[in-house]
Design an enzyme around this catalytic site. Sequence first.
Site, PDB file in Angstrom:
ATOM      1  N   ASP A 100       0.850  -1.193   0.000  1.00 53.75           N
ATOM      2  CA  ASP A 100       0.000   0.000   0.000  1.00 53.75           C
ATOM      3  C   ASP A 100       0.885   1.242   0.000  1.00 53.75           C
ATOM      4  O   ASP A 100       1.795   1.376   0.825  1.00 53.75           O
ATOM      5  CB  ASP A 100      -0.896   0.001   1.240  1.00 53.75           C
ATOM      6  CG  ASP A 100      -2.061   0.981   1.117  1.00 53.75           C
ATOM      7  OD1 ASP A 100      -2.021   1.833   0.217  1.00 53.75           O
ATOM      8  OD2 ASP A 100      -2.997   0.894   1.923  1.00 53.75           O
TER       9      ASP A 100
ATOM     10  N   ASP B 159      -3.327   2.537  -5.767  1.00 57.23           N
ATOM     11  CA  ASP B 159      -2.244   2.612  -4.777  1.00 57.23           C
ATOM     12  C   ASP B 159      -2.143   1.358  -3.911  1.00 57.23           C
ATOM     13  O   ASP B 159      -1.513   1.382  -2.857  1.00 57.23           O
ATOM     14  CB  ASP B 159      -2.440   3.837  -3.879  1.00 57.23           C
ATOM     15  CG  ASP B 159      -3.762   3.808  -3.122  1.00 57.23           C
ATOM     16  OD1 ASP B 159      -4.593   2.931  -3.412  1.00 57.23           O
ATOM     17  OD2 ASP B 159      -3.964   4.672  -2.250  1.00 57.23           O
ATOM     18  N   GLU B 160      -2.724   0.265  -4.368  1.00 60.09           N
ATOM     19  CA  GLU B 160      -2.767  -0.940  -3.535  1.00 60.09           C
ATOM     20  C   GLU B 160      -2.572  -2.185  -4.404  1.00 60.09           C
ATOM     21  O   GLU B 160      -3.168  -2.305  -5.476  1.00 60.09           O
ATOM     22  CB  GLU B 160      -4.104  -0.999  -2.806  1.00 60.09           C
ATOM     23  CG  GLU B 160      -4.175  -2.001  -1.695  1.00 60.09           C
ATOM     24  CD  GLU B 160      -5.476  -1.878  -0.906  1.00 60.09           C
ATOM     25  OE1 GLU B 160      -5.641  -2.629   0.056  1.00 60.09           O
ATOM     26  OE2 GLU B 160      -6.324  -1.040  -1.276  1.00 60.09           O
TER      27      GLU B 160
END
Length: 404
Positions: free
Chosen positions: A9, A103-104
């Site tokens: 993350d 973003d993960e």
Amino acid sequence: MTKTILHIDLDTFYVSVERLLNRELQNRPLLVGGTGDRGVVAACSYETRGFGVHSGMPMKMARKLCPEAFVIRGNAGTYGKYSDMVTEIIKEHVPLFEKSSVDEFYADLSGMDCFFGCYQYASEMRTKIIKETGLPISFGLSANKVVSKVATNEAKPNNQLKIDAGYEKPFLAPLSIKKIPMVGDKTYQTLRNLGLREIINIQKMPMDVMQRVLGKNGSVIWKRANGIDNTPVIPFCERKSISTERTFDRDTIDVVKLRGILIAMTENLAYQLRRGEKLTACIAVKIRYSDFNTYSKQLRIPYTSADHILIPKILDMFKTLYNRRLLVRLVGIRFSHLVSGNYQINLFEDTEETLNLYNAMDTIRNRYGDKSVVRASAMGKNTIGRMHNPFNGMPPVVLAHRKQ
């Protein structure tokens, strides 16, 4: 063979990118989102969270809670570029990974202990991402996706955490029940009303009790609380797409009709994205003329699933392709470069009213069908679209299209 799942993350992603672009923002309270009073917070720095600020909050309220915060509108295109940079690094180092949002990420490192230490390998990859992008990043490593995600959240900010196989339950036990993925505010309040505070309280309960309280989601939450999760890592595929097209019974040069059909198509595909919790970063329009010559135009865009962003771009692309001297036989639209993600990606462009409107429209569509809510300009235009529920005689709700 015991699975080894890595969850990655990018910490406060939008905020981190803005600080990378402007070093003066380091260690200062920062809000990214709509800059007007009716805007919404897309991301907030850790410095603002002590004041009660969180993403999704109206910007006006966030400013009141933390008046010294810097407010930045943000740029989705810039965030997309940094997300792609991280994706390329992960792609080079991991045999199987899933991009669950901009973003993960999840990666399946199972079996790699035969050649590398998985934790060491993940640590070296994290170091490379930080070095090459300048972005802070956290990761969690465990036997499944749920525990790894929780571990990442516990490791933040900018850190890493490994949970050895067999220690999932002891790791989760002292944590708040709100840290279980899938437990939102409503579910959390329901569980708190039962006197449940820590995850260990759920671990001690029989599964059937949770099912009686929360229905089918109860068993899922119970399993997650006990560190049980068999969800596979879904391979990331940049070429994944959804599309629709319409071939006319009679070729046409009716521009109003063509535009209406394109609007209806875009509206329907955008709803399919939101329903599947997907975002698109590439759109395309196709036209086939009566002489069977086919032309198409493709455009990369910031990740989105919003009608009001996609429709103007689709119409602009159609305008550049359309040749008024020729009859049109077919029109089509394709959304590609899909990633998992919610409508939150557009929060820095939208107002709270816009978000509420999309939620209301999609709720109606989920209940009465894809075409139960349409724009006036798309009314009566047939498109290729899946219908989940019959209208049962209910007329569609019409949204008047306001010219900008």
